[in-house]
Design a protein around this motif. Structure first.
Motif, PDB file in Angstrom:
ATOM      1  N   LYS A  34       1.171  -1.089  -0.048  1.00 20.31           N
ATOM      2  CA  LYS A  34      -0.359   0.049  -0.102  1.00 20.31           C
ATOM      3  C   LYS A  34       0.517   1.302   0.461  1.00 20.31           C
ATOM      4  N   TYR A  35       2.178   1.511   0.880  1.00 21.45           N
ATOM      5  CA  TYR A  35       2.864   2.203   0.478  1.00 21.45           C
ATOM      6  C   TYR A  35       4.052   2.276  -0.069  1.00 21.45           C
ATOM      7  N   ASP A  36       4.064   3.447  -0.193  1.00 21.72           N
ATOM      8  CA  ASP A  36       6.315   3.316  -0.945  1.00 21.72           C
ATOM      9  C   ASP A  36       6.796   4.224   0.467  1.00 21.72           C
ATOM     10  N   THR A  37       6.394   4.448   1.382  1.00 16.96           N
ATOM     11  CA  THR A  37       7.006   4.572   2.180  1.00 16.96           C
ATOM     12  C   THR A  37       8.557   4.431   2.418  1.00 16.96           C
ATOM     13  N   PRO A  38       9.103   5.292   2.625  1.00 13.14           N
ATOM     14  CA  PRO A  38      10.899   4.282   2.896  1.00 13.14           C
ATOM     15  C   PRO A  38      10.735   3.683   4.701  1.00 13.14           C
ATOM     16  N   ILE A  39      10.896   2.799   4.758  1.00 16.21           N
ATOM     17  CA  ILE A  39      10.897   1.628   5.410  1.00 16.21           C
ATOM     18  C   ILE A  39      12.573   1.146   6.251  1.00 16.21           C
ATOM     19  N   LEU A  40      13.020   1.521   7.427  1.00 17.99           N
ATOM     20  CA  LEU A  40      14.098   1.239   7.622  1.00 17.99           C
ATOM     21  C   LEU A  40      14.030   0.666   9.097  1.00 17.99           C
ATOM     22  N   PHE A  41      14.988  -0.580   8.847  1.00 14.99           N
ATOM     23  CA  PHE A  41      15.166  -1.915   8.984  1.00 14.99           C
ATOM     24  C   PHE A  41      15.944  -1.126  10.736  1.00 14.99           C
ATOM     25  N   ILE A  42      15.363  -2.149  11.919  1.00 13.59           N
ATOM     26  CA  ILE A  42      16.373  -1.249  12.988  1.00 13.59           C
ATOM     27  C   ILE A  42      15.881  -3.037  13.498  1.00 13.59           C
ATOM     28  N   SER A  43      16.973  -3.335  13.515  1.00  7.37           N
ATOM     29  CA  SER A  43      16.996  -4.454  14.531  1.00  7.37           C
ATOM     30  C   SER A  43      18.744  -5.148  15.230  1.00  7.37           C
ATOM     31  N   ALA A  44      18.570  -6.158  16.401  1.00  3.72           N
ATOM     32  CA  ALA A  44      19.776  -6.407  16.687  1.00  3.72           C
ATOM     33  C   ALA A  44      20.126  -7.471  16.050  1.00  3.72           C
ATOM     34  N   ARG A  45      19.557  -8.069  14.925  1.00  6.91           N
ATOM     35  CA  ARG A  45      19.970  -9.177  14.572  1.00  6.91           C
ATOM     36  C   ARG A  45      20.937  -8.992  13.599  1.00  6.91           C
ATOM     37  N   VAL A  96      17.396 -10.143   3.327  1.00  6.36           N
ATOM     38  CA  VAL A  96      16.463 -10.420   3.251  1.00  6.36           C
ATOM     39  C   VAL A  96      15.329  -9.284   3.552  1.00  6.36           C
ATOM     40  N   ALA A  97      15.711  -7.835   4.362  1.00  2.64           N
ATOM     41  CA  ALA A  97      15.263  -6.783   4.462  1.00  2.64           C
ATOM     42  C   ALA A  97      15.349  -6.174   3.089  1.00  2.64           C
ATOM     43  N   LEU A  98      16.251  -5.676   2.960  1.00  2.00           N
ATOM     44  CA  LEU A  98      17.039  -4.612   1.357  1.00  2.00           C
ATOM     45  C   LEU A  98      15.701  -5.503   0.032  1.00  2.00           C
ATOM     46  N   ASN A  99      15.993  -6.812  -0.243  1.00  4.43           N
ATOM     47  CA  ASN A  99      15.033  -7.624  -0.927  1.00  4.43           C
ATOM     48  C   ASN A  99      12.735  -7.230  -1.066  1.00  4.43           C
ATOM     49  N   ILE A 100      12.724  -7.186   0.310  1.00  4.70           N
ATOM     50  CA  ILE A 100      11.144  -7.924   0.234  1.00  4.70           C
ATOM     51  C   ILE A 100      11.806  -5.527   0.691  1.00  4.70           C
ATOM     52  N   GLY A 101      11.877  -4.669   0.454  1.00  2.00           N
ATOM     53  CA  GLY A 101      11.580  -3.451  -0.062  1.00  2.00           C
ATOM     54  C   GLY A 101      12.017  -2.648   1.407  1.00  2.00           C
ATOM     55  N   GLY A 102      12.660  -2.811   2.402  1.00  2.00           N
ATOM     56  CA  GLY A 102      13.220  -2.321   3.117  1.00  2.00           C
ATOM     57  C   GLY A 102      14.692  -1.142   2.472  1.00  2.00           C
ATOM     58  N   ASP A 103      14.733  -0.104   2.698  1.00  2.00           N
ATOM     59  CA  ASP A 103      15.353   0.652   2.061  1.00  2.00           C
ATOM     60  C   ASP A 103      16.709   0.986   3.167  1.00  2.00           C
ATOM     61  N   ASP A 104      17.208   0.756   4.231  1.00  2.00           N
ATOM     62  CA  ASP A 104      18.480   0.579   4.633  1.00  2.00           C
ATOM     63  C   ASP A 104      18.050  -0.196   6.164  1.00  2.00           C
ATOM     64  N   TYR A 105      19.586  -0.741   6.458  1.00  7.00           N
ATOM     65  CA  TYR A 105      18.983  -1.275   7.834  1.00  7.00           C
ATOM     66  C   TYR A 105      20.144  -1.334   8.763  1.00  7.00           C
ATOM     67  N   ILE A 106      19.500  -0.952  10.080  1.00 11.33           N
ATOM     68  CA  ILE A 106      20.157  -0.236  11.039  1.00 11.33           C
ATOM     69  C   ILE A 106      20.596  -1.743  12.359  1.00 11.33           C
ATOM     70  N   LYS A 107      21.208  -1.283  12.309  1.00 15.14           N
ATOM     71  CA  LYS A 107      21.709  -2.253  13.312  1.00 15.14           C
ATOM     72  C   LYS A 107      22.112  -1.963  14.908  1.00 15.14           C
ATOM     73  N   LYS A 108      21.008  -2.566  15.924  1.00 21.96           N
ATOM     74  CA  LYS A 108      20.966  -2.728  17.744  1.00 21.96           C
ATOM     75  C   LYS A 108      22.039  -2.905  18.421  1.00 21.96           C
ATOM     76  N   PRO A 109      22.858  -2.507  19.350  1.00 27.92           N
ATOM     77  CA  PRO A 109      22.285  -0.642  19.675  1.00 27.92           C
ATOM     78  C   PRO A 109      22.272   0.665  18.671  1.00 27.92           C
ATOM     79  N   TYR A 110      21.846   0.998  18.998  1.00 32.03           N
ATOM     80  CA  TYR A 110      22.372   1.992  17.386  1.00 32.03           C
ATOM     81  C   TYR A 110      22.477   3.531  18.648  1.00 32.03           C
ATOM     82  N   THR A 111      22.997   4.776  18.157  1.00 29.57           N
ATOM     83  CA  THR A 111      23.098   5.559  18.409  1.00 29.57           C
ATOM     84  C   THR A 111      21.772   6.637  17.781  1.00 29.57           C
ATOM     85  N   LEU A 112      21.025   7.166  19.032  1.00 35.96           N
ATOM     86  CA  LEU A 112      20.089   7.855  18.674  1.00 35.96           C
ATOM     87  C   LEU A 112      20.385   9.227  17.788  1.00 35.96           C
TER      88      LEU A 112
END
Length: 222
Positions: free
Chosen positions: A71-82, A90-106
């Motif tokens: 439904k949406y073209d909104t950017p999706i940024l994954f945030i994950s400890a994985r 997988v995240a990028l291939n299914i439509g994610g625009d970026d992948y940010i690993k936890k713990p992230y710096t605010l």
């Protein structure tokens, strides 16, 4: 109501802390802990960016991403400890625009979000005989054909365009497109492949985005 950012994460304390930090810098933010909360929120509200965790309790952020992409073209940024490359791909291939690993710096996360917001709101346009790049719509025109791009695809093409007809090393692309985050060659390869599928008449024999083996890529516009 429109928000700049919707955080979908079952770590509610982290979500609230991120929300409070973002709003200190003028980025409006809402939070959801489950897929149902996210979808219910979007029935009455909109968001410019989704920050999406992979693990949502007993639910999958990957599955929610696929739903959102319907439904949406909104950017999706994954945030994950994985941390594995497989999860990133997988995240990028299914439509994610970026992948940010936890713990992230605010501060770093906020900077990435602001980049996305600027891309969505900027009106600068770069033109070439073959290419026209429009940052207001995150699109490009290739030989008269309009091509809609996702945010990371647009950033990558913009970087190549700014150095057009010269070799851009992989290190340059990582620094200019992904900032201080570490990404593998496979991440870059996925995005290059996506771009070629959108702008090349034959992605397997690219005319514009050429690989310079062992070094990087070159966008040839002449």
């Amino acid at each position: 109501m429109n928000y700049n950012c919707l955080i979908i994460d079952d770590e509610t304390d982290l979500s609230r802390m991120t929300q409070e930090y973002f709003e200190m810098f003028g980025v409006t933010c809402a939070v959801a802990a489950t897929s149902d909360e996210c979808l219910s929120f979007l029935e009455e509200n909109t968001a410019d960016i989704f920050l999406l965790d992979i693990n949502l309790g007993n639910e999958s952020g990957f599955a929610l991403c696929k739903q959102l992409r319907e439904k949406y073209d909104t950017p999706i940024l994954f945030i994950s400890a994985r941390q594995s490359d497989d999860d990133v791909l997988v995240a990028l291939n299914i439509g994610g625009d970026d992948y940010i690993k936890k713990p992230y710096t605010l501060s770093v996360l906020l900077a990435k979000v602001k980049v996305q917001l600027k891309l969505g709101g900027a009106s600068a346009q770069a033109s070439d005989e073959i290419f026209t790049i429009d940052s207001a719509t995150m699109s490009c025109t290739v030989e008269g054909k309009n091509v809609q791009l996702k945010s990371k695809e647009f950033q990558l093409l913009s970087c190549l365009y700014s150095h057009r007809n010269t070799i851009v090393t992989k290190e340059q692309l990582f620094n200019e497109v992904w900032g201080d985050s570490f990404y593998s060659d496979s991440t870059l390869n996925v995005h290059i492949r996506r771009l070629r599928e959108k702008i090349e008449s034959d992605p397997n024999e690219p005319r514009f985005i050429k690989t310079v083996w062992g070094t990087g890529y070159i966008l040839e516009t002449h």
